[in-house]
Motif scaffolding. Sequence first.
Motif, PDB file in Angstrom:
ATOM      1  N   PRO A  55      71.990 -46.679 -11.414  1.00 57.96           N
ATOM      2  CA  PRO A  55      72.334 -45.632 -11.666  1.00 57.96           C
ATOM      3  C   PRO A  55      71.312 -43.991 -10.585  1.00 57.96           C
ATOM      4  O   PRO A  55      71.956 -43.559 -10.737  1.00 57.96           O
ATOM      5  CB  PRO A  55      71.752 -45.620 -13.066  1.00 57.96           C
ATOM      6  CG  PRO A  55      72.045 -47.377 -13.356  1.00 57.96           C
ATOM      7  CD  PRO A  55      71.764 -47.606 -12.417  1.00 57.96           C
ATOM      8  N   MET A  56      70.807 -45.198  -9.835  1.00 58.68           N
ATOM      9  CA  MET A  56      69.841 -44.034  -9.914  1.00 58.68           C
ATOM     10  C   MET A  56      70.726 -43.575  -8.176  1.00 58.68           C
ATOM     11  O   MET A  56      70.116 -42.034  -7.846  1.00 58.68           O
ATOM     12  CB  MET A  56      68.548 -44.566  -9.126  1.00 58.68           C
ATOM     13  CG  MET A  56      67.729 -44.777 -10.706  1.00 58.68           C
ATOM     14  SD  MET A  56      67.185 -43.112 -11.027  1.00 58.68           S
ATOM     15  CE  MET A  56      66.445 -42.054  -9.788  1.00 58.68           C
ATOM     16  N   LEU A  57      71.480 -44.288  -7.978  1.00 59.30           N
ATOM     17  CA  LEU A  57      72.190 -43.989  -6.466  1.00 59.30           C
ATOM     18  C   LEU A  57      73.422 -43.247  -6.756  1.00 59.30           C
ATOM     19  O   LEU A  57      74.304 -43.455  -5.623  1.00 59.30           O
ATOM     20  CB  LEU A  57      72.713 -45.673  -5.241  1.00 59.30           C
ATOM     21  CG  LEU A  57      71.343 -46.262  -5.546  1.00 59.30           C
ATOM     22  CD1 LEU A  57      71.815 -47.611  -4.861  1.00 59.30           C
ATOM     23  CD2 LEU A  57      69.969 -45.520  -4.698  1.00 59.30           C
ATOM     24  N   LEU A  58      73.637 -43.062  -8.147  1.00 59.72           N
ATOM     25  CA  LEU A  58      75.135 -42.110  -8.009  1.00 59.72           C
ATOM     26  C   LEU A  58      74.780 -41.500  -7.868  1.00 59.72           C
ATOM     27  O   LEU A  58      74.011 -40.523  -7.726  1.00 59.72           O
ATOM     28  CB  LEU A  58      75.505 -43.068  -8.937  1.00 59.72           C
ATOM     29  CG  LEU A  58      75.924 -44.079  -9.818  1.00 59.72           C
ATOM     30  CD1 LEU A  58      75.854 -44.282 -11.504  1.00 59.72           C
ATOM     31  CD2 LEU A  58      76.581 -44.534  -8.755  1.00 59.72           C
ATOM     32  N   PRO A  59      76.353 -40.246  -7.809  1.00 60.02           N
ATOM     33  CA  PRO A  59      76.069 -38.661  -7.079  1.00 60.02           C
ATOM     34  C   PRO A  59      75.323 -38.190  -8.096  1.00 60.02           C
ATOM     35  O   PRO A  59      74.621 -36.529  -7.376  1.00 60.02           O
ATOM     36  CB  PRO A  59      77.831 -38.541  -7.522  1.00 60.02           C
ATOM     37  CG  PRO A  59      78.220 -39.704  -6.915  1.00 60.02           C
ATOM     38  CD  PRO A  59      77.556 -41.035  -7.506  1.00 60.02           C
ATOM     39  N   ASP A  60      75.322 -38.097  -9.535  1.00 61.19           N
ATOM     40  CA  ASP A  60      74.548 -37.121  -9.703  1.00 61.19           C
ATOM     41  C   ASP A  60      72.701 -36.864  -9.578  1.00 61.19           C
ATOM     42  O   ASP A  60      72.342 -36.427 -10.668  1.00 61.19           O
ATOM     43  CB  ASP A  60      74.972 -37.986 -11.866  1.00 61.19           C
ATOM     44  CG  ASP A  60      74.258 -39.130 -12.269  1.00 61.19           C
ATOM     45  OD1 ASP A  60      74.108 -39.884 -11.020  1.00 61.19           O
ATOM     46  OD2 ASP A  60      74.319 -38.968 -13.179  1.00 61.19           O
ATOM     47  N   GLN A  61      72.736 -38.434  -9.148  1.00 60.48           N
ATOM     48  CA  GLN A  61      70.847 -38.009  -9.069  1.00 60.48           C
ATOM     49  C   GLN A  61      70.751 -37.823  -7.568  1.00 60.48           C
ATOM     50  O   GLN A  61      69.960 -37.949  -6.893  1.00 60.48           O
ATOM     51  CB  GLN A  61      70.691 -39.545  -8.894  1.00 60.48           C
ATOM     52  CG  GLN A  61      71.111 -40.065  -9.929  1.00 60.48           C
ATOM     53  CD  GLN A  61      69.731 -39.441 -10.929  1.00 60.48           C
ATOM     54  OE1 GLN A  61      68.822 -39.374 -10.747  1.00 60.48           O
ATOM     55  NE2 GLN A  61      70.329 -39.374 -12.093  1.00 60.48           N
ATOM     56  N   LEU A  62      71.389 -37.020  -6.519  1.00 57.21           N
ATOM     57  CA  LEU A  62      71.974 -36.289  -5.041  1.00 57.21           C
ATOM     58  C   LEU A  62      71.036 -34.856  -4.817  1.00 57.21           C
ATOM     59  O   LEU A  62      70.441 -35.655  -4.225  1.00 57.21           O
ATOM     60  CB  LEU A  62      73.132 -35.772  -5.337  1.00 57.21           C
ATOM     61  CG  LEU A  62      72.955 -35.176  -3.752  1.00 57.21           C
ATOM     62  CD1 LEU A  62      73.074 -36.025  -2.698  1.00 57.21           C
ATOM     63  CD2 LEU A  62      74.415 -34.187  -3.623  1.00 57.21           C
ATOM     64  N   VAL A  63      69.956 -34.403  -5.768  1.00 57.75           N
ATOM     65  CA  VAL A  63      69.232 -33.512  -5.614  1.00 57.75           C
ATOM     66  C   VAL A  63      68.301 -34.425  -5.192  1.00 57.75           C
ATOM     67  O   VAL A  63      67.211 -34.091  -5.007  1.00 57.75           O
ATOM     68  CB  VAL A  63      69.220 -32.818  -6.834  1.00 57.75           C
ATOM     69  CG1 VAL A  63      67.755 -31.982  -6.555  1.00 57.75           C
ATOM     70  CG2 VAL A  63      70.920 -31.693  -6.658  1.00 57.75           C
ATOM     71  N   GLY A  64      67.688 -35.417  -6.895  1.00 56.11           N
ATOM     72  CA  GLY A  64      66.169 -35.424  -6.476  1.00 56.11           C
ATOM     73  C   GLY A  64      66.177 -36.587  -5.507  1.00 56.11           C
ATOM     74  O   GLY A  64      65.175 -36.745  -4.506  1.00 56.11           O
ATOM     75  N   ASN A  65      66.894 -36.818  -5.493  1.00 59.72           N
ATOM     76  CA  ASN A  65      67.303 -38.449  -3.773  1.00 59.72           C
ATOM     77  C   ASN A  65      67.533 -37.631  -2.214  1.00 59.72           C
ATOM     78  O   ASN A  65      66.251 -38.506  -1.641  1.00 59.72           O
ATOM     79  CB  ASN A  65      68.603 -39.238  -4.334  1.00 59.72           C
ATOM     80  CG  ASN A  65      68.422 -40.046  -4.990  1.00 59.72           C
ATOM     81  OD1 ASN A  65      67.461 -40.808  -5.602  1.00 59.72           O
ATOM     82  ND2 ASN A  65      70.054 -41.121  -5.385  1.00 59.72           N
ATOM     83  N   SER A  66      67.991 -36.748  -2.504  1.00 58.31           N
ATOM     84  CA  SER A  66      67.789 -36.123  -0.997  1.00 58.31           C
ATOM     85  C   SER A  66      66.748 -35.198  -1.459  1.00 58.31           C
ATOM     86  O   SER A  66      66.047 -34.985   0.405  1.00 58.31           O
ATOM     87  CB  SER A  66      68.670 -34.736  -1.090  1.00 58.31           C
ATOM     88  OG  SER A  66      70.237 -35.514  -1.180  1.00 58.31           O
ATOM     89  N   LEU A  67      65.583 -34.955  -1.699  1.00 58.65           N
ATOM     90  CA  LEU A  67      64.354 -33.977  -1.727  1.00 58.65           C
ATOM     91  C   LEU A  67      63.382 -34.989  -1.384  1.00 58.65           C
ATOM     92  O   LEU A  67      61.968 -34.969  -0.669  1.00 58.65           O
ATOM     93  CB  LEU A  67      64.544 -33.674  -3.431  1.00 58.65           C
ATOM     94  CG  LEU A  67      65.229 -32.459  -3.072  1.00 58.65           C
ATOM     95  CD1 LEU A  67      64.981 -31.499  -4.557  1.00 58.65           C
ATOM     96  CD2 LEU A  67      64.586 -31.443  -1.891  1.00 58.65           C
ATOM     97  N   GLY A  68      63.309 -36.684  -1.745  1.00 54.41           N
ATOM     98  CA  GLY A  68      62.138 -37.162  -1.417  1.00 54.41           C
ATOM     99  C   GLY A  68      61.720 -38.100  -0.943  1.00 54.41           C
ATOM    100  O   GLY A  68      60.786 -37.973  -0.349  1.00 54.41           O
ATOM    101  N   GLY A  69      62.232 -37.307   0.610  1.00 57.17           N
ATOM    102  CA  GLY A  69      61.910 -38.182   1.608  1.00 57.17           C
ATOM    103  C   GLY A  69      61.628 -36.290   2.490  1.00 57.17           C
ATOM    104  O   GLY A  69      60.396 -36.853   3.548  1.00 57.17           O
ATOM    105  N   PHE A  70      61.216 -35.226   1.903  1.00 63.93           N
ATOM    106  CA  PHE A  70      60.920 -34.365   2.568  1.00 63.93           C
ATOM    107  C   PHE A  70      59.133 -34.318   2.984  1.00 63.93           C
ATOM    108  O   PHE A  70      58.704 -33.188   3.194  1.00 63.93           O
ATOM    109  CB  PHE A  70      61.428 -32.874   2.260  1.00 63.93           C
ATOM    110  CG  PHE A  70      63.106 -32.610   3.127  1.00 63.93           C
ATOM    111  CD1 PHE A  70      62.658 -32.331   4.015  1.00 63.93           C
ATOM    112  CD2 PHE A  70      63.623 -33.198   1.753  1.00 63.93           C
ATOM    113  CE1 PHE A  70      64.403 -32.242   4.012  1.00 63.93           C
ATOM    114  CE2 PHE A  70      65.090 -32.683   2.939  1.00 63.93           C
ATOM    115  CZ  PHE A  70      65.429 -32.894   3.255  1.00 63.93           C
TER     116      PHE A  70
END
Length: 273
Positions: A55-70
Amino acid sequence: MSGSFRAELVKLVRRPASWLLLGVALVLALLFTYVFPYAGYAAGTAGPNTDRALPMLLPDQLVGNSLGGFPVFLGSIVLILGVLVVGGEYGWGTWKTVLAQGPSRLAVYAGKLLALLVAALVVVLAVFGAGAAASVLIAATESQPVAWPSASDLAAGIGAGWLIASMWATLGALLAIALRAPALPVGLGLVWMLAVQNLLTAIAAPLLDWVAQLQKGLPGPNAGSLAAALGAASDTPGVAATVGGGQAALVVAAYLVAFAVVGGALLRRRDIL
């Protein structure tokens, strides 16, 4: 200033290092956010979180997943870019050549900063785009429904990522001006981002209350708090809800302005070489 801005954009586009750094950022974002977690899920080796990994890899988690590395890893890539854009003039000895064309120091500096803001936005959009593609591919592979974040959440995530990336890029520019070189600022910036601030969070803060309080005013923890407020996983390095999301956004914006102003003041008052 517009002429300097256009010139800096042309230099960024034609500089191979810019594309290399963008490629490294995308590879890091995809590997640590999607490839490795999905490989662990598929192999059943994700430990106690195996059932929650998908569930953490699905499109609805895009925002959090994309921000995590910055806050740390992707931020360090943008910091390097900021150093190269400004510090390269010292390394190549081209500041006098640029200024001899007519523009003032502050006009050239403003053009560089605007170009860095554009480059930071490109990096953020590229990370979000790559994450969207990866999440859709995983959803299709696992026969999961594709649900996207709302437009407001997506806009907030892109804006937060741009703010964080711009802050790190401006810090890179400031370090390059302060040290008048490209190599040493890169080294010091990476040591701070990848080592010092993580050691403060993991070791010093739990032992000393004043360090824990100090962290609430540092750029890295506030960047991590902003990412956490928008859904970034708390087990991502540098991501932790040290302060609230609103305060974090204000502090990051304040650092961005402060780095830009101090860099301009140093460039205006000091010798170029």
